[in-house]
Design an enzyme around this catalytic site. Structure first.
Site, short mmCIF file in Angstrom:
data_model
loop_
_atom_site.label_atom_id
_atom_site.label_comp_id
_atom_site.label_asym_id
_atom_site.label_seq_id
_atom_site.Cartn_x
_atom_site.Cartn_y
_atom_site.Cartn_z
N SER A 145 -6.22 4.82 -44.18
CA SER A 145 -5.26 4.55 -44.90
C SER A 145 -6.32 3.50 -45.54
O SER A 145 -6.64 4.34 -46.65
CB SER A 145 -4.67 3.60 -43.75
OG SER A 145 -3.66 3.67 -44.21
N ASP A 302 -2.82 4.35 -52.31
CA ASP A 302 -4.16 4.21 -51.32
C ASP A 302 -4.96 5.09 -50.69
O ASP A 302 -4.00 6.42 -51.55
CB ASP A 302 -4.19 3.61 -50.17
CG ASP A 302 -2.86 4.19 -49.12
OD1 ASP A 302 -2.32 5.21 -49.66
OD2 ASP A 302 -2.93 3.63 -47.93
N ASP A 304 -5.15 7.40 -48.25
CA ASP A 304 -4.10 8.42 -47.95
C ASP A 304 -3.01 8.64 -48.38
O ASP A 304 -1.91 9.66 -47.80
CB ASP A 304 -4.14 8.59 -46.16
CG ASP A 304 -3.76 7.47 -45.91
OD1 ASP A 304 -3.31 6.31 -46.38
OD2 ASP A 304 -3.43 7.03 -44.97
N ASP A 306 -0.15 6.84 -48.25
CA ASP A 306 1.34 6.42 -47.62
C ASP A 306 2.00 5.02 -48.21
O ASP A 306 2.73 4.78 -48.29
CB ASP A 306 0.53 6.64 -46.37
CG ASP A 306 -0.06 5.77 -46.14
OD1 ASP A 306 -0.98 5.14 -46.65
OD2 ASP A 306 -0.54 5.66 -44.36
#
Length: 560
Positions: A145, A302, A304, A306
């Site tokens: 993440s 960010d 990833d 999300d």
């Protein structure tokens, strides 16, 4: 675990990745490093795995990835009939993400489980979407993440596209703990798995269908807007570039400038050591671009994709950052207002948010007749509520969900936070108000005037290694001894979620309800070696709220 014995075993057996062999050799004689790498097994929970990349049982590497995958494979074989044994895999731009994804795919294939893997990096919501669309038993997303570049991780999704439940995680953990990390993981070469038809690439049609779902989240319902707003976008060297720009451009937002230094995937994040849009430093280069190109709006996702952070131009022409709470309140209000205006509000509409997210959102939702469901920290709990609504035939009642840490989702097509959807809706909302001569700052101030000013702040305290882990436990124990006042505010009620509250799962979280609509939440992070405090202060104005917040924060710091 005898960490020195395990270290010696790794020196002998860890031969699949030359980077690990070199690191193990360099550790020789440094007992502190050896202990930190081997004092425990990397914990598997509802967030899957997450840790520093490197050699050791407490690290993310091909062996910890393989044994986790073997445990997950055993879980799938025990719980799903042969025809349902299929796993979707996605990965982001982090260091070794593609290696870990292919390692996992090889383990699943060796266990006779079919694998559908994206041929290139994709964001978190695409992993959730693939699980549901392709009818998979589970899915995984290789990512850490928003953590610094030295981290990687492994999220697991259930068949409903939501991050795995506590019950499921415990079952997978039991399978993992029964395995030897070197002896018990079945392995198959990725290319061999492809040749045997056990591994296949997810087609472009699935990705395109996901983008269409994002575009379908529009709440304009025929309202006209000027889409020629000037947008600066940064994917922070992550997976958001293609899906975010595609969704925006196909919807008519074509005046987009991408931050060049942060455009292409790069797990080292050279201009942004901590690639988290919650952090001001992560937004700094985008802010420079916004000033240079006189942009109306800055977006950053960010690695990833999300989470999304934003900044908008103020009355003086300067870019001003918004908190996750502020963006979430604005989106809640915009979605509710548009649905109400066009008579598109579903029966029994629901807003879902976490217990650490701003309480003012509840009051905004109530204005439009929308009920609010508060859940534990972690978007998986928001996804879980969507699944519960769907089971009742009420999936359309879910209209929005968000958490203060910059995660948002407006539809039930996925079950995790979706920065592609959020970026699209933010641009639409921004353009909607600008077309009517209103800035997002204007609208935010109108909400504060209507509902009262509310200040929410977050503080994180880092505790590395085994000593840090023990220290965090001691601090939480101190908080549980009983507190009657924090700063200038008396404690009216203490909620200990370890005991199970409001039907929610037990969790190591404390919430102090203070007088005058103020509150404090203390909890360890589920993904990082950190303790976090969340302070919420209601007051007549910003200055008064800040003064109270400063006193509360100073009092809390005594425990750290």
């Amino acid at each position: 675990m005898d960490y020195m014995t395990e270290y010696k075993r790794w020196c002998e057996k860890a031969v699949l990745d030359q980077d690990l062999a070199l690191e193990l050799k360099e550790m020789a004689g440094d007992e502190a490093k050896i202990e930190d790498a081997f004092y425990r097994t990397l914990e598997f929970g509802t967030a899957g795995l997450r840790g520093v990349i490197g050699a050791g049982t407490n690290r993310m590497n091909v062996y910890t990835t393989a044994v986790a995958s073997q445990g997950l494979a055993n879980y799938v074989v025990k719980n799903f009939p042969p025809e349902a044994r299929k796993i979707a895999i996605a990965f982001d731009s982090r260091i070794k993400s593609d290696l870990f994804a292919k390692t996992a795919a090889g383990v699943f294939a060796a266990n006779g489980i079919k694998v559908a893997i994206y041929p290139e990096l994709m964001p978190v919501p695409c992993a959730s979407y693939a699980v549901r669309t392709l009818g998979c038993a589970v899915g995984i997303m290789v990512t850490a993440s928003h953590n610094p570049s030295k981290y990687n991780g492994y999220k697991v999704y259930g068949s409903d596209g939501c991050q795995i439940t506590s019950e499921g995680a415990n079952a997978v953990l039991a399978e993992i703990e029964a395995l030897d990390i070197f002896e018990d993981s079945k392995m198959m070469d990725f290319e061999e798995g492809m040749a045997q038809g056990l591994i296949s690439y997810i087609g472009e049609d699935v990705y395109t269908a996901f983008v269409e779902e994002v575009k379908n989240q529009s709440v304009l319902f025929g309202d006209e807007i000027d889409k020629n707003v000037s947008i600066v976008y940064s994917p922070l060297n992550g997976a958001g570039l293609k899906p975010v720009t595609r969704a925006l451009k196909e919807s008519g937002f074509t005046n987009i400038t991408v931050v060049k230094e942060q455009e292409q995937p790069d797990g080292n994040f050279p201009t942004c050591p901590y690639p988290n849009p919650e952090i001001k430093e992560a937004m700094a280069l985008g802010m420079e671009y916004a000033a240079k190109y006189d942009a109306d709006l800055l977006l950053a996702t960010d690695p990833d994709s999300d989470r999304v952070g934003i900044a908008v131009k103020d009355a003086n022409g300067n870019m001003q950052l918004f908190s996750g709470n502020e963006t979430g309140m604005l989106l809640t209000d915009y979605i509710c207002a548009q649905r109400t205006k066009h008579k598109m509000m579903p029966p029994e509409p629901v807003l879902v948010k976490t217990i650490v997210t701003i309480d003012m959102a509840d009051r905004i939702a109530a204005k439009y007749g929308v009920a609010t469901k508060n859940v534990l920290t972690g978007f998986k709990y928001i996804g879980e509520q969507i699944a519960l609504l769907e089971a009742k035939g009420m999936a359309s009642s879910y209209i929005f969900g968000f958490e203060e840490s910059y995660g948002y989702l407006s539809g039930s097509y996925v079950r995790d936070k979706d920065a592609v959807d959020a970026a699209f809706l933010i641009c639409e909302m921004f353009a909607y108000y600008k077309t009517r001569g209103i800035s997002l700052l204007d609208r935010l101030n109108q909400l504060y005037a209507e509902f009262g000013y509310c200040l929410n702040t977050l503080y994180s305290y880092t505790f590395e290694g085994s000593a840090g882990f023990a220290k965090m436990k001691d601090i939480m124990a101190e908080f549980r001894k009983g507190i009657t006042q924090i700063g200038p505010k008396k404690v009216i009620k203490t909620l200990d979620y370890n005991e199970g509250i409001d039907g929610l799962p037990k969790a190591d979280v404390l919430k102090y309800i203070l007088e005058d609509n103020c509150s404090v939440v203390v909890r360890p992070s589920g993904t990082e070696p950190k303790l976090k405090t969340y302070i919420s202060v209601s007051a007549a104005d910003k200055e008064s709220a800040k003064a109270i917040e400063t006193q509360i924060d100073a009092d809390l710091k005594k425990y750290f």
